[in-house]
Every structure is written in C-alpha cells, then in structure tokens.
Write an enzyme that holds these catalytic residues in place. Sequence first.
Site, PDB file in Angstrom:
ATOM      1  N   SER A 124       0.875  -1.162   0.000  1.00 16.25           N
ATOM      2  CA  SER A 124       0.000   0.000   0.000  1.00 16.25           C
ATOM      3  C   SER A 124       0.918   1.219   0.000  1.00 16.25           C
ATOM      4  CB  SER A 124      -0.884   0.000   1.258  1.00 16.25           C
ATOM      5  OG  SER A 124      -1.410   1.294   1.512  1.00 16.25           O
ATOM      6  N   SER A 302      29.307  45.562  -4.930  1.00 15.05           N
ATOM      7  CA  SER A 302      28.372  46.662  -5.145  1.00 15.05           C
ATOM      8  C   SER A 302      28.346  47.042  -6.612  1.00 15.05           C
ATOM      9  CB  SER A 302      28.775  47.873  -4.302  1.00 15.05           C
ATOM     10  OG  SER A 302      27.997  49.007  -4.631  1.00 15.05           O
ATOM     11  N   LYS A 308      34.506  47.501  -3.459  1.00 14.93           N
ATOM     12  CA  LYS A 308      33.827  46.866  -2.323  1.00 14.93           C
ATOM     13  C   LYS A 308      33.656  45.372  -2.598  1.00 14.93           C
ATOM     14  CE  LYS A 308      29.973  47.710   0.853  1.00 14.93           C
ATOM     15  NZ  LYS A 308      29.541  46.345   1.127  1.00 14.93           N
TER      16      LYS A 308
END
Length: 408
Positions: A124, A302, A308
């Site tokens: 099942s 950035s 950065k």
Amino acid sequence: SDTYYGIQTYRAVENFPISGVSIASFPELIKALGLVKKASAIANMQFGVLPREIGDAICAACDEIIEGKLHDQFPVDCIQGGAGTSTNMNANEVIANRALEIMGHARGEYQYCSPNDHVNCSQSTNDAYPSAIHLGLYATHLELRRHLEALIAAFARKGDEFARVLKMGRTQLQDAVPMTLGQTFHGFASVLRGEVDNLDHAAQEFLSINMGATAIGTGICAEPGYAERCTAAIREITGWDVTLAEDLVGATSDTVCMVGYSSAMKRIASKMNKICNDLRLLSSGPRCGLGEFNLPARQPGSSIMPGKVNPVIPEVMNQIAFKVIGNELCVTMADEAAQMELNAMEPVMAQCCFESAELLINGFDTLRIRCVDGITANEEKCLQYVRNSIGVVTALNPIIGYKNSTKI
C-alpha cells in the site's frame, strides 16, 4: 506514448502544481522507491504470488531506477495531497511500463504487468511510501555526514595553520583575553564535530521500516511472513541494518523520526549561523572593521561602490541556516497533524527533510571550497589589537588580585 508514467501520475501533475519541485529533484528518494519495489517483488516471487517472468522484469526495471535511470519520469510535485499515493503510483507506473518493454510488450499493456496488481503487489502507499522515505533519507544522511566531516577538517586545518597567530578574544563584542586565531578555528571544528554523532543517532531511526504493513498496518492483501522477507531483501540489497518495526499499526502513522532528523539538522544550522556570523565580523572592514583575517574575494560587492567586496559565501550559508530552521518547524507541525492511523502530511515532511539536507550539503561544500580553504590571517593587525587591549591584565588576577588589576 512518449512517457513511462501513466494516467495516475498525470492526474497528480494536474492536481498539484504547487512548489514546482518534483520528486525527481531528490534522486535518493527515487532510488529508494525502486529499492522497496524490487524487494517487494523478490518477496512476492518467493511466496509464489508474483509470476517469475513478471517479477524478474520488475526487478530489472527497479535496478535501472536504482542506477539513476528514468528519474526524469517522476514529475509529481513533492508537496501533494493523498499521503503519498501520487508518488507511489508514479513509481508503480514507471516500473510497470519499463517492465513491459523488457518483456517485449508495449507500454500501457497492463494485462501483462499492472502497476497496481503486480508492481504494487502486497503493498500500500501506507508502507511503500514511508519506507522509501526512510531509506532515501538514510542514504542522504550518509552523504550529508561526509560533506560535514570535510568542512570540519577544513576548519581544523586552518586551526593548525593559525596556531601561532596571537589575537584578542571577545565576549559580548567587547575585548576579553588573548587567545590564538588557531583556537578560534579549532573551536569552529569542535562544535561541528559534536554534531556528527547526533546526526548518526537521529538517522538510526530511518532503518526501522514498515514494509508489509500495507493498509494502515493491518497487513491486509499480503501473505503471512511477507513483511519479514521483504525487509530481509532490503537488508541484503543495501547492506544496511534495516529492521521491521515492532508494531506496524503504530509505525504506519508515526513520522517522528523525521522530526528527530530535522531537529538534528537544525542544531547544525544554528551552529553554522553563528560560525558564519563570526567569519563576517572578524573579517569586517577590511580597513575600517576588525579585519583579523581575509576571506577570499569572490565577486564585486556593489554596483555603485568601486572596490567593495562582500562576504557573500558566509552570507549564503546564513540564509541556508534560516531555511533549515524554518523547515524544522514545518516538519514538527506536520508531524503533530497525524490523525487516526495515518499522517496525510508526510509529503511536506519528506520535502523539508530532503531539501534541508541538500541545502546543507551544497552549503558545506560552497563554504569550504570558496571560503574557508582560502582564508588568510592578518597577523600584524591581530597582534596590534592584543598590544592595545587592557584584556592582557586579566593574567595578573592570580598574582595581584582583581581589584589591583582593575586599578592598573
């Protein structure tokens, strides 16, 4: 005609356009479905309830799935109603149609090999689906464990490399006492190493399965002794110490093993979040922050600020941790939603557990390869912090006392 799945699967695709993530996204679950269907066929042939020709063809089809083939034929969404029936029937249909081909018949000629009467014989969804989840998650656990240990080893190597780099320790973000950068990284390794045993302990529960429970644990439509033989076949195929649950009715509605394992993953996620926060803080700046060590530069940080560079790898690991922690809550809520003899919410529990494990595996590798392995120490800056800190005075406490040390 161009698919191996059938109408039951297609109805599920139409009914559940939910997450866009199909069960094929988790290969270990698909392999485990093939595994339980093969073991069932072996046991059914031993009892004589499945003709040898059909059983052998089913086993051959299952072997292909276990080897990683036909996985694109599992399009059903992970999140589904029906307590996993759609996933079970998806497997039954794919295996039946491939078995038909192996026997020289056309797909869909179910009079020769039926998804329900032959592939699903003595089963099942109530036992085949949770058993496949257990075995798939155990296989996934073994992978997760391996990737976690690789990350632990990477932190430990950095601990050895930085063993003589003197720095200031901090509590509540304030100067505390001197230590070494090596101790910091060995600390990272240590707190994660303690989680390996915890993961193993939680995963052990996956090795208890309910194959042979059939509908709600009654064993209806299965021969006496089938459950033991099917479990023995799984044990022989996998080499794992798989056992049959003591009470099949109780085991069929009990999904708490996923709560335990998702909680173990949450513990790791919580620790990873702390570690990645430390990596970001201690490398901050680099000129106007703490800057005790350098993370590998992976991409511009950035679109407007030249030069950065952001700590993108620890940041993504933070987000993975949040997702794993959220998944654990979902698993817990779904577990307590079980009713009577079944938990219909098991599909979302499985989805959360498989997803969390995959996220952690990918996160561990990304953090190790793209961050930890390339970290370099700023020894002079670390030493400068020590020389300029009042934290060194703590070492005088045993000699002149806390009050005199405070005056100095």
